[in-house]
Motif scaffolding. Structure first.
Motif, PDB file in Angstrom:
ATOM      1  N   THR A 122       0.831  -1.202   0.000  1.00 26.57           N
ATOM      2  CA  THR A 122       0.000   0.000   0.000  1.00 26.57           C
ATOM      3  C   THR A 122       0.868   1.255   0.000  1.00 26.57           C
ATOM      4  O   THR A 122       0.562   2.223  -0.707  1.00 26.57           O
ATOM      5  CB  THR A 122      -0.938  -0.002   1.219  1.00 26.57           C
ATOM      6  OG1 THR A 122      -1.698  -1.192   1.215  1.00 26.57           O
ATOM      7  CG2 THR A 122      -1.874   1.183   1.208  1.00 26.57           C
ATOM      8  N   MET A 123       1.942   1.254   0.771  1.00 33.59           N
ATOM      9  CA  MET A 123       2.850   2.408   0.796  1.00 33.59           C
ATOM     10  C   MET A 123       3.520   2.612  -0.560  1.00 33.59           C
ATOM     11  O   MET A 123       3.621   3.747  -1.037  1.00 33.59           O
ATOM     12  CB  MET A 123       3.920   2.224   1.883  1.00 33.59           C
ATOM     13  CG  MET A 123       3.410   2.409   3.288  1.00 33.59           C
ATOM     14  SD  MET A 123       2.889   4.080   3.628  1.00 33.59           S
ATOM     15  CE  MET A 123       4.420   4.949   3.461  1.00 33.59           C
ATOM     16  N   ASP A 124       3.981   1.522  -1.185  1.00 27.64           N
ATOM     17  CA  ASP A 124       4.607   1.635  -2.505  1.00 27.64           C
ATOM     18  C   ASP A 124       3.623   2.186  -3.526  1.00 27.64           C
ATOM     19  O   ASP A 124       3.968   3.046  -4.339  1.00 27.64           O
ATOM     20  CB  ASP A 124       5.142   0.279  -2.963  1.00 27.64           C
ATOM     21  CG  ASP A 124       6.319  -0.189  -2.126  1.00 27.64           C
ATOM     22  OD1 ASP A 124       6.912   0.648  -1.409  1.00 27.64           O
ATOM     23  OD2 ASP A 124       6.636  -1.388  -2.175  1.00 27.64           O
ATOM     24  N   ASN A 129       0.968   7.216  -6.502  1.00 26.92           N
ATOM     25  CA  ASN A 129      -0.327   7.899  -6.597  1.00 26.92           C
ATOM     26  C   ASN A 129      -1.469   6.929  -6.935  1.00 26.92           C
ATOM     27  O   ASN A 129      -2.363   7.246  -7.701  1.00 26.92           O
ATOM     28  CB  ASN A 129      -0.263   9.055  -7.598  1.00 26.92           C
ATOM     29  CG  ASN A 129      -1.270  10.128  -7.265  1.00 26.92           C
ATOM     30  OD1 ASN A 129      -1.775  10.186  -6.144  1.00 26.92           O
ATOM     31  ND2 ASN A 129      -1.567  10.976  -8.219  1.00 26.92           N
ATOM     32  N   ILE A 130      -1.405   5.727  -6.343  1.00 18.99           N
ATOM     33  CA  ILE A 130      -2.460   4.733  -6.488  1.00 18.99           C
ATOM     34  C   ILE A 130      -3.179   4.650  -5.153  1.00 18.99           C
ATOM     35  O   ILE A 130      -2.544   4.446  -4.117  1.00 18.99           O
ATOM     36  CB  ILE A 130      -1.887   3.352  -6.885  1.00 18.99           C
ATOM     37  CG1 ILE A 130      -1.197   3.456  -8.254  1.00 18.99           C
ATOM     38  CG2 ILE A 130      -2.982   2.301  -6.915  1.00 18.99           C
ATOM     39  CD1 ILE A 130      -0.471   2.212  -8.670  1.00 18.99           C
ATOM     40  N   GLY A 131      -4.483   4.794  -5.165  1.00 15.92           N
ATOM     41  CA  GLY A 131      -5.275   4.831  -3.937  1.00 15.92           C
ATOM     42  C   GLY A 131      -5.440   3.478  -3.274  1.00 15.92           C
ATOM     43  O   GLY A 131      -5.020   2.433  -3.794  1.00 15.92           O
ATOM     44  N   ALA A 132      -6.096   3.487  -2.135  1.00 15.96           N
ATOM     45  CA  ALA A 132      -6.261   2.276  -1.329  1.00 15.96           C
ATOM     46  C   ALA A 132      -7.142   1.242  -2.025  1.00 15.96           C
ATOM     47  O   ALA A 132      -6.844   0.043  -2.001  1.00 15.96           O
ATOM     48  CB  ALA A 132      -6.851   2.636   0.033  1.00 15.96           C
ATOM     49  N   ASP A 171       8.038  14.495   4.988  1.00 12.22           N
ATOM     50  CA  ASP A 171       8.414  13.788   3.791  1.00 12.22           C
ATOM     51  C   ASP A 171       8.172  12.281   4.003  1.00 12.22           C
ATOM     52  O   ASP A 171       8.640  11.700   4.966  1.00 12.22           O
ATOM     53  CB  ASP A 171       9.880  14.040   3.462  1.00 12.22           C
ATOM     54  CG  ASP A 171      10.294  13.458   2.118  1.00 12.22           C
ATOM     55  OD1 ASP A 171       9.388  13.122   1.321  1.00 12.22           O
ATOM     56  OD2 ASP A 171      11.504  13.361   1.871  1.00 12.22           O
ATOM     57  N   ALA A 172       7.466  11.651   3.080  1.00  7.70           N
ATOM     58  CA  ALA A 172       7.123  10.235   3.211  1.00  7.70           C
ATOM     59  C   ALA A 172       8.357   9.350   3.131  1.00  7.70           C
ATOM     60  O   ALA A 172       8.385   8.256   3.692  1.00  7.70           O
ATOM     61  CB  ALA A 172       6.133   9.828   2.123  1.00  7.70           C
ATOM     62  N   GLN A 173       9.417   9.775   2.441  1.00  4.05           N
ATOM     63  CA  GLN A 173      10.623   8.974   2.302  1.00  4.05           C
ATOM     64  C   GLN A 173      11.332   8.801   3.645  1.00  4.05           C
ATOM     65  O   GLN A 173      12.018   7.824   3.859  1.00  4.05           O
ATOM     66  CB  GLN A 173      11.578   9.613   1.292  1.00  4.05           C
ATOM     67  CG  GLN A 173      11.033   9.643  -0.113  1.00  4.05           C
ATOM     68  CD  GLN A 173      10.835   8.255  -0.693  1.00  4.05           C
ATOM     69  OE1 GLN A 173      11.583   7.342  -0.353  1.00  4.05           O
ATOM     70  NE2 GLN A 173       9.821   8.092  -1.515  1.00  4.05           N
ATOM     71  N   MET A 174      11.153   9.742   4.554  1.00  6.70           N
ATOM     72  CA  MET A 174      11.816   9.666   5.850  1.00  6.70           C
ATOM     73  C   MET A 174      11.221   8.585   6.730  1.00  6.70           C
ATOM     74  O   MET A 174      11.872   8.082   7.633  1.00  6.70           O
ATOM     75  CB  MET A 174      11.726  11.011   6.561  1.00  6.70           C
ATOM     76  CG  MET A 174      12.497  12.109   5.854  1.00  6.70           C
ATOM     77  SD  MET A 174      12.314  13.703   6.656  1.00  6.70           S
ATOM     78  CE  MET A 174      13.024  13.383   8.239  1.00  6.70           C
ATOM     79  N   LEU A 175       9.970   8.186   6.480  1.00  4.30           N
ATOM     80  CA  LEU A 175       9.319   7.186   7.309  1.00  4.30           C
ATOM     81  C   LEU A 175       9.741   5.766   6.966  1.00  4.30           C
ATOM     82  O   LEU A 175       9.599   4.867   7.758  1.00  4.30           O
ATOM     83  CB  LEU A 175       7.798   7.306   7.167  1.00  4.30           C
ATOM     84  CG  LEU A 175       7.201   8.592   7.728  1.00  4.30           C
ATOM     85  CD1 LEU A 175       5.722   8.655   7.398  1.00  4.30           C
ATOM     86  CD2 LEU A 175       7.421   8.660   9.212  1.00  4.30           C
ATOM     87  N   ILE A 176      10.235   5.559   5.762  1.00  4.85           N
ATOM     88  CA  ILE A 176      10.539   4.184   5.324  1.00  4.85           C
ATOM     89  C   ILE A 176      12.002   3.885   5.380  1.00  4.85           C
ATOM     90  O   ILE A 176      12.878   4.587   5.418  1.00  4.85           O
ATOM     91  CB  ILE A 176       9.992   3.953   3.907  1.00  4.85           C
ATOM     92  CG1 ILE A 176       8.485   4.110   3.959  1.00  4.85           C
ATOM     93  CG2 ILE A 176      10.369   2.607   3.389  1.00  4.85           C
ATOM     94  CD1 ILE A 176       7.819   4.097   2.627  1.00  4.85           C
TER      95      ILE A 176
END
Length: 176
Positions: A122-124, A129-132, A171-176
């Motif tokens: 889901t994160m990838d 930009n693909i929804g749930a 930033d979303a990259q910092m979470l992974i």
């Protein structure tokens, strides 16, 4: 039957319920006033009892479906000594509703959960930009159908909502 901890007793009943074909919920608790230790814990069928009728002056925002059927199924766990040992004090098995079949057992609430693979997928997809909902449908195709999915589209949506809430400007990259 005796358990070393209360959680072991609850887990035992949840596993029994999953195999039998019904969902459970935790009901009331009786605690010791002096130290707050749990003396009695009730685990019931999710369809046990009836929902309370809303008060007349309370504003009802959303109508919810009737899910409680008056089932009497209940397991009572009672503290047998002061060392956190619990035993089954009473057990009532009388269902007043139909149980799930093995083919539909994957749809019960306790069987639905997001695995680490679902969360990563889901994160990838979110980064692309693909929804749930689309992620759920794509995952369904990867695993071979709805019957092989361990979660529902609602769990996917809730996970994305929680991630967005957690990120909120970061930033979303910092979470992974």
């Amino acid at each position: 039957m005796k358990f070393d901890t209360l959680q072991q007793g609850i887990t035992f009943y949840e596993n029994y319920a999953r195999i039998s074909g019904f969902d459970t919920r935790l009901s009331s608790t009786k605690k010791r006033k002096s130290d707050g230790k749990i003396l009695v814990k009730y685990c019931v069928c999710s369809k046990e009892g009836f929902r309370e009728t809303p008060r007349l002056h309370a504003e009802c925002k959303k109508k919810r479906p009737i899910t409680r059927m008056g089932s009497k199924v209940k397991l009572t766990l009672k503290l047998i000594n002061d060392h956190d040992n619990y035993e089954i004090f009473s057990f009532h098995e009388g269902h007043t509703h139909s149980l799930t079949t093995p083919n539909s057992a994957h749809r019960t609430k306790q069987s639905r959960n997001l695995t680490l693979a679902h969360k990563k997928y889901t994160m990838d997809n979110s980064r692309a930009n693909i929804g749930a909902t689309k992620s759920y449908r794509l995952m369904k195709e990867h695993v071979g159908g709805y019957q092989n999915m361990a979660a529902s589209v609602t769990e996917f949506k809730n996970f994305q909502r929680d991630i967005r809430k957690h990120i909120r400007g970061k930033d979303a990259q910092m979470l992974i």
